[in-house]
Design a protein around this motif. Structure first.
Motif, short mmCIF file in Angstrom:
data_model
loop_
_atom_site.label_atom_id
_atom_site.label_comp_id
_atom_site.label_asym_id
_atom_site.label_seq_id
_atom_site.Cartn_x
_atom_site.Cartn_y
_atom_site.Cartn_z
N UNK A 221 -10.56 -17.94 12.25
CA UNK A 221 -10.61 -16.98 11.14
C UNK A 221 -9.99 -15.66 11.58
N UNK A 222 -9.18 -15.10 10.71
CA UNK A 222 -8.45 -13.87 11.07
C UNK A 222 -9.41 -12.70 11.21
N UNK A 223 -9.15 -11.90 12.22
CA UNK A 223 -9.97 -10.72 12.46
C UNK A 223 -9.06 -9.50 12.59
N UNK A 224 -9.51 -8.36 12.12
CA UNK A 224 -8.70 -7.14 12.24
C UNK A 224 -9.47 -5.93 11.79
N UNK A 225 -8.77 -4.79 11.77
CA UNK A 225 -9.52 -3.60 11.34
C UNK A 225 -9.79 -3.65 9.84
N UNK A 226 -10.80 -2.94 9.46
CA UNK A 226 -11.32 -3.02 8.09
C UNK A 226 -10.24 -2.77 7.04
N UNK A 227 -9.45 -1.74 7.28
CA UNK A 227 -8.45 -1.36 6.28
C UNK A 227 -7.45 -2.50 6.04
N UNK A 228 -6.95 -3.04 7.14
CA UNK A 228 -5.92 -4.08 7.05
C UNK A 228 -6.46 -5.34 6.38
N UNK A 229 -7.64 -5.75 6.82
CA UNK A 229 -8.21 -7.00 6.31
C UNK A 229 -8.56 -6.88 4.82
N UNK A 230 -9.17 -5.73 4.47
CA UNK A 230 -9.55 -5.52 3.07
C UNK A 230 -8.30 -5.43 2.20
N UNK A 231 -7.29 -4.71 2.67
CA UNK A 231 -6.05 -4.56 1.91
C UNK A 231 -5.42 -5.93 1.64
N UNK A 232 -5.39 -6.77 2.68
CA UNK A 232 -4.79 -8.11 2.53
C UNK A 232 -5.60 -8.95 1.55
N UNK A 233 -6.91 -8.80 1.62
CA UNK A 233 -7.79 -9.57 0.74
C UNK A 233 -7.55 -9.17 -0.73
N UNK A 234 -7.46 -7.84 -0.96
CA UNK A 234 -7.25 -7.36 -2.34
C UNK A 234 -5.86 -7.78 -2.83
N UNK A 235 -4.87 -7.64 -1.95
CA UNK A 235 -3.49 -8.00 -2.34
C UNK A 235 -3.38 -9.49 -2.67
N UNK A 236 -4.28 -10.26 -2.08
CA UNK A 236 -4.26 -11.70 -2.32
C UNK A 236 -4.77 -12.09 -3.70
N UNK A 237 -5.40 -11.15 -4.37
CA UNK A 237 -5.91 -11.43 -5.72
C UNK A 237 -4.82 -11.11 -6.73
N UNK A 238 -4.40 -12.11 -7.47
CA UNK A 238 -3.32 -11.90 -8.44
C UNK A 238 -3.63 -12.66 -9.72
N UNK A 239 -3.11 -12.14 -10.79
CA UNK A 239 -3.19 -12.83 -12.07
C UNK A 239 -2.26 -14.03 -12.03
N UNK A 240 -2.69 -15.15 -12.58
CA UNK A 240 -1.77 -16.29 -12.63
C UNK A 240 -0.83 -16.14 -13.84
N UNK A 241 0.10 -17.06 -13.96
CA UNK A 241 1.12 -16.95 -15.02
C UNK A 241 0.52 -16.92 -16.41
N UNK A 242 -0.51 -17.75 -16.62
CA UNK A 242 -1.13 -17.81 -17.95
C UNK A 242 -1.79 -16.48 -18.30
#
Lengths: 162, 197
Positions: free
Chosen positions: B1-22
Motif C-alpha cells: 500500500x502506498x505511503x507518503x506525506x499527508x498532503x500528497x496522499x490526500x491530493x492524489x486521493x481527491x484527484x482520483x475522484x471523477x465524474x463518469x461520462x454519464x
C-alpha cells in the motif's frame, strides 16, 4: 458555461465535504441547478458554486442532525508552522477515507484547499473569509485529532522528535 | 500500500475522484444553450436611427479633419471668390492698392505669375486665409472677361509649411475646388492663391 474541468473540480470539492461519491454527485447536481436558475451573474462562478455547495451541504446535515459544531479549544495557540508540521504527517493511502470521515466538514474543506488546491494558510483564509488565525487553529486541531486517532499508524515527525 | 506525506496522499486521493461520462453528460445537459441574437423590433428604431446619425456625423467630422492644408486653403478662397463680396477699393492702379492696405503686416506685391496686360486689376478688400489677415485683389481676364481673385498673405511656416512642393520660387500647386481651379504658390515671402474659373 461550466466546463467539464469545472465540474470535476466541483465534484471533488463536494466529495471532500460529503465523503461519499453518491452524495457528492447529488450535492453537485443540486448546486449546478441552483446556479443556473439564479439570476445573479457571478464574476467568479467556481467560487460562487462552491459557496452554494457548502451552504447546501450545511443545510442537509443540519436537517439530518449529522453536523457536529465543534467548539474551539481555548488551549490551542495557532502557530505559523502548522502547515509544515501537517505536511510532515505520513499516511497510508488506505487510511485517507477513514481520516477524512474523522474530520468535520469544515475541517475537510480546509484539507481540500490545502492538499488538493495547494493553498497557503493565507489563501485559505482569503477564500473562506475566515481569519488566518482560525485557519491555523483548525489545522492544529486536524493534526492533533489525526495523531490522537491514528497515532500508532502514523509516522509523525513531531512525535518522533518528542 | 502506498505511503507518503499527508498532503500528497490526500491530493492524489481527491484527484482520483471523477465524474463518469454519464454524470458529466447529465450535468452539462442542464446548461442552457448560448442565448440567440435578439430580434430587431420597431421599438429599437429610434435608437438605431440615432446611432446611424451619430456615425454619419463622426464620419463627416473625420473626413473634414483629413483635408490637407492646400485643400483647406483652396476651399476657403474658392468660397470667398464665389461670394464676390463688394470691393473696398476700386482701382486699376496697383500702387493705390498698396497704399490702401495699411493694416497688413506685409506689403502687397505683384507676382511674376500675374500679367497685368492680360489680367486687369479691378480693386481689392481685406480678407483672411486660415485665420491670417490677407489681401484679396480682384482681377479680370481681358481675353475671356472672367473674374479672378488673387489672395496674398504673410507666409507663416507654422501654418503653411505642410503644403507639399510649396517652396519659394517653385511652380504653383494646383487644387480643384467647387468647380474652380486654385493655384497656390510662395513668392517673395508671401503665400499667393489665385482662383480661376
Amino acid at each position: 458555461m461550466l466546463t467539464e474541468e469545472n465540474l470535476q473540480i466541483l465534484y471533488r470539492y463536494s466529495y471532500v465535504l460529503t465523503c461519499n461519491e453518491e452524495d457528492a454527485y447529488d450535492l453537485l447536481q443540486c448546486a449546478v441547478e441552483k446556479y443556473l436558475n439564479s439570476s445573479q451573474v457571478a464574476s467568479c462562478k467556481l467560487a460562487y458554486i462552491k459557496r452554494i455547495i457548502k451552504n447546501q451541504h450545511t443545510d442537509n446535515y443540519r436537517h439530518d442532525k449529522l453536523l457536529d459544531f465543534d467548539s474551539y479549544d481555548d488551549t490551542i495557540i495557532p502557530l505559523d508552522n502548522e502547515l509544515t508540521e501537517l505536511e510532515d504527517v505520513i499516511i497510508n493511502e488506505d487510511m485517507v477515507e477513514t481520516m477524512l470521515l474523522s474530520l468535520s466538514p469544515d475541517e475537510r474543506e480546509i484539507i481540500f484547499y490545502w492538499a488538493y488546491e495547494g493553498y497557503t494558510a493565507q489563501q485559505i483564509s482569503d477564500t473562506l473569509k475566515q481569519p488566518r488565525g482560525t485557519v491555523l487553529s483548525r489545522l492544529h486541531r486536524i493534526r492533533k485529532r489525526l495523531i490522537a486517532r491514528f497515532g500508532p499508524q502514523m509516522d509523525c515527525s513531531l512525535e518522533a522528535a518528542q | 500500500m502506498k505511503q507518503g506525506n499527508l498532503r500528497q496522499i490526500v491530493s492524489e486521493k481527491i484527484a482520483g475522484k471523477s465524474l463518469d461520462h454519464h454524470q458529466l453528460a447529465a450535468l452539462l445537459k442542464h446548461q442552457p444553450p448560448k442565448p440567440a441574437a435578439k430580434r430587431f423590433t420597431l421599438k429599437q428604431l429610434p435608437a438605431l436611427l440615432a446611432t446611424l446619425l451619430i456615425c454619419l456625423l463622426v464620419a463627416q467630422s473625420l473626413l473634414t479633419t483629413k483635408l490637407s492644408i492646400e485643400e483647406k486653403i483652396g476651399s476657403e478662397v474658392a468660397k470667398n471668390h464665389i461670394k464676390l463680396k463688394p470691393l473696398e477699393i476700386k482701382t486699376s492702379q496697383f500702387e493705390q492698392l498698396q497704399h490702401y492696405f495699411t493694416e497688413l503686416d506685409f506689403t502687397p506685391v505683384l507676382s511674376r505669375h500675374i500679367n497685368l496686360n492680360r489680367q486687369a486689376l479691378i480693386g481689392g478688400r481685406y480678407c483672411s486665409i486660415q485665420g491670417i489677415t490677407a489681401a484679396q485683389l480682384r482681377l479680370k481676364d481681358t481675353t475671356t472677361g472672367q473674374l479672378q481673385s488673387l489672395y496674398q498673405t504673410h507666409y507663416d511656416k507654422n501654418v503653411f509649411s505642410g503644403i507639399a512642393g510649396l517652396t519659394e520660387g517653385q511652380q504653383p500647386v494646383t487644387v480643384h475646388v467647387k468647380g474652380l481651379t486654385v493655384d497656390i504658390w510662395v513668392e517673395k515671402g508671401l503665400l499667393f492663391a489665385l482662383t480661376k474659373n
